[in-house]
Design an enzyme around this catalytic site. Structure first.
Site, PDB file in Angstrom:
ATOM      1  N   GLN A  77       0.827  -1.219   0.000  1.00 54.72           N
ATOM      2  CA  GLN A  77       0.000   0.000   0.000  1.00 54.72           C
ATOM      3  C   GLN A  77       0.863   1.272   0.000  1.00 54.72           C
ATOM      4  O   GLN A  77       0.477   2.298   0.577  1.00 54.72           O
ATOM      5  CB  GLN A  77      -0.944  -0.003   1.192  1.00 54.72           C
ATOM      6  CG  GLN A  77      -2.140  -0.918   1.012  1.00 54.72           C
ATOM      7  CD  GLN A  77      -3.053  -0.498  -0.143  1.00 54.72           C
ATOM      8  OE1 GLN A  77      -3.111   0.674  -0.510  1.00 54.72           O
ATOM      9  NE2 GLN A  77      -3.765  -1.451  -0.707  1.00 54.72           N
ATOM     10  N   SER A  78       1.996   1.231  -0.670  1.00 50.76           N
ATOM     11  CA  SER A  78       2.894   2.386  -0.664  1.00 50.76           C
ATOM     12  C   SER A  78       2.306   3.602  -1.394  1.00 50.76           C
ATOM     13  O   SER A  78       1.922   3.503  -2.572  1.00 50.76           O
ATOM     14  CB  SER A  78       4.211   1.966  -1.344  1.00 50.76           C
ATOM     15  OG  SER A  78       4.990   3.090  -1.650  1.00 50.76           O
ATOM     16  N   ASN A  79       2.290   4.723  -0.703  1.00 54.87           N
ATOM     17  CA  ASN A  79       1.915   5.987  -1.350  1.00 54.87           C
ATOM     18  C   ASN A  79       3.013   6.443  -2.297  1.00 54.87           C
ATOM     19  O   ASN A  79       2.746   7.039  -3.334  1.00 54.87           O
ATOM     20  CB  ASN A  79       1.702   7.080  -0.299  1.00 54.87           C
ATOM     21  CG  ASN A  79       0.561   6.761   0.627  1.00 54.87           C
ATOM     22  OD1 ASN A  79      -0.582   6.676   0.196  1.00 54.87           O
ATOM     23  ND2 ASN A  79       0.859   6.540   1.903  1.00 54.87           N
TER      24      ASN A  79
END
Ligand SMILES: Cc1ncc(COP(=O)(O)O)c(C=O)c1O
Length: 329
Positions: A77-79
């Protein structure tokens, strides 16, 4: 003031400067200082966030070096991965994302929604990698590329937040709708490029504020060591001294681990939403906001101070933590 950023290639990506907004209802609810929110959730690139500023310098460098492919790393879920995918789309670069399962979640919602859903939409190729061997194999398959470290936190990436520190300095006292001084800047910290750049940018502009770096990824000792190393490297790159102070690394709101919700985070996410209509995220800005609230309640940030909460974005994460959002009023 010398323009320390002038020598570095920069590819424009952000809607800058971002607004610096008063948060009077939040300040009143906390019973404490004058609070302002620096809206880097509004940097404008594919739902915004702090990575836009770093990517202006990282993509600028990749293009100057003649790359046609960018590889970067992050959690599922890396921004940072989402923003890199968007930046590559804008710059016409191929984007390869090597994502790892660094949060104790394996459910379908976590692995298919939020940021990772958008990575594909933005044209990036996503590979889930499991350990070093997998990563090495993927890098071999991808071939020659500009490799951007996790979180974009090289000295080049940190330049984006040197610029951000200068931007805040220019907003202080500029007109009656802005604060006339800033004593503290509270910011979520993982790979430390954001905090490192801010410390240097504020010091270079002569702003005597303390950056309160709230750990969300690793404990304070590890985070402080990474921050010091990146401060040294970035200061050397731009030819300025590392300031003796101007920072405090705190892990009191970290909880059991990276990406693991805490009651303080959930309370802070709701508080910001209900007092100021501002959406945070459960992994980064929510824990930093818990830090802000905790520091005010403990009297560390005094009632006579002016504090800036640096909103680093991340709101796509709300959709993969519905339990944080759904609690009844
Ligand atoms: C929303 C958000 N806030 C804060 C951070 C932390 O920034 P840094 O990695 O520069 O410490 C990140 C990235 O890691 C992020 O995605």
């Amino acid at each position: 003031m010398i323009d320390v950023l002038a020598p570095f290639p920069r590819y424009p990506l952000g809607h800058l400067p971002t607004p610096l907004e008063p948060a009077p209802r939040l300040g009143e609810a906390l019973g404490g200082p004058e609070i302002w929110i620096k809206r880097d959730d509004c940097t404008g690139l594919a739902l915004g966030g702090n990575k836009t500023r770093k990517l202006e310098f990282l993509i600028g460098r990749a293009l100057a070096e003649g790359h046609d492919t960018v590889v970067t790393f992050g959690a599922v879920q890396s921004n940072h991965a989402r923003q890199t995918a968007a930046a590559c789309a804008r710059a016409g670069l191929r984007c390869e994302l090597l994502l790892s399962r660094s949060v104790p979640r394996g459910d379908t919602l976590y692995e298919t929604s939020g940021n990772v859903l958008l990575d594909g939409l933005l044209g990036a190729r996503v590979r889930i990698v499991d350990g070093l061997d997998d990563t090495v194999k993927a890098l071999e398959e991808i071939g020659p590329a500009c490799v951007i470290p996790p979180g974009g936190s090289s000295a080049t990436g940190a330049l984006g937040y040197v610029a951000a520190g200068l931007e805040l300095a220019a907003q202080i006292g500029r007109d009656p709708g802005l604060p006339d001084r800033v004593d503290r800047v509270v910011v979520a910290t993982s790979t430390t490029g954001t905090a490192a750049g801010l410390v240097l940018g504020l010091a270079h502009a002569g702003v005597a504020a303390t950056v309160e770096a709230i750990c969300v990824y690793e404990p304070a000792d590890v985070t402080a060591a990474s921050l010091d190393a990146l401060l040294e490297e970035t200061a050397e790159l731009i030819g300025v001294p590392v300031p003796a102070g101007g920072r405090q690394v705190r892990d009191d709101w970290f909880g059991p681990g990276y990406g693991v919700p805490t009651p303080e985070m959930a309370e802070a996410v709701r508080l910001f939403a209900r007092t100021e209509g501002v959406l945070l995220d459960p992994v980064y800005s929510g824990k930093a906001a818990a830090g802000l609230a905790g520091l005010v309640r403990a009297g560390v940030i005094g009632a006579d101070e002016t504090a800036v909460f640096w909103h680093t974005g991340g709101s796509p994460g709300l959709f993969v933590y519905p339990e944080v959002v759904r609690e009844p009023c």
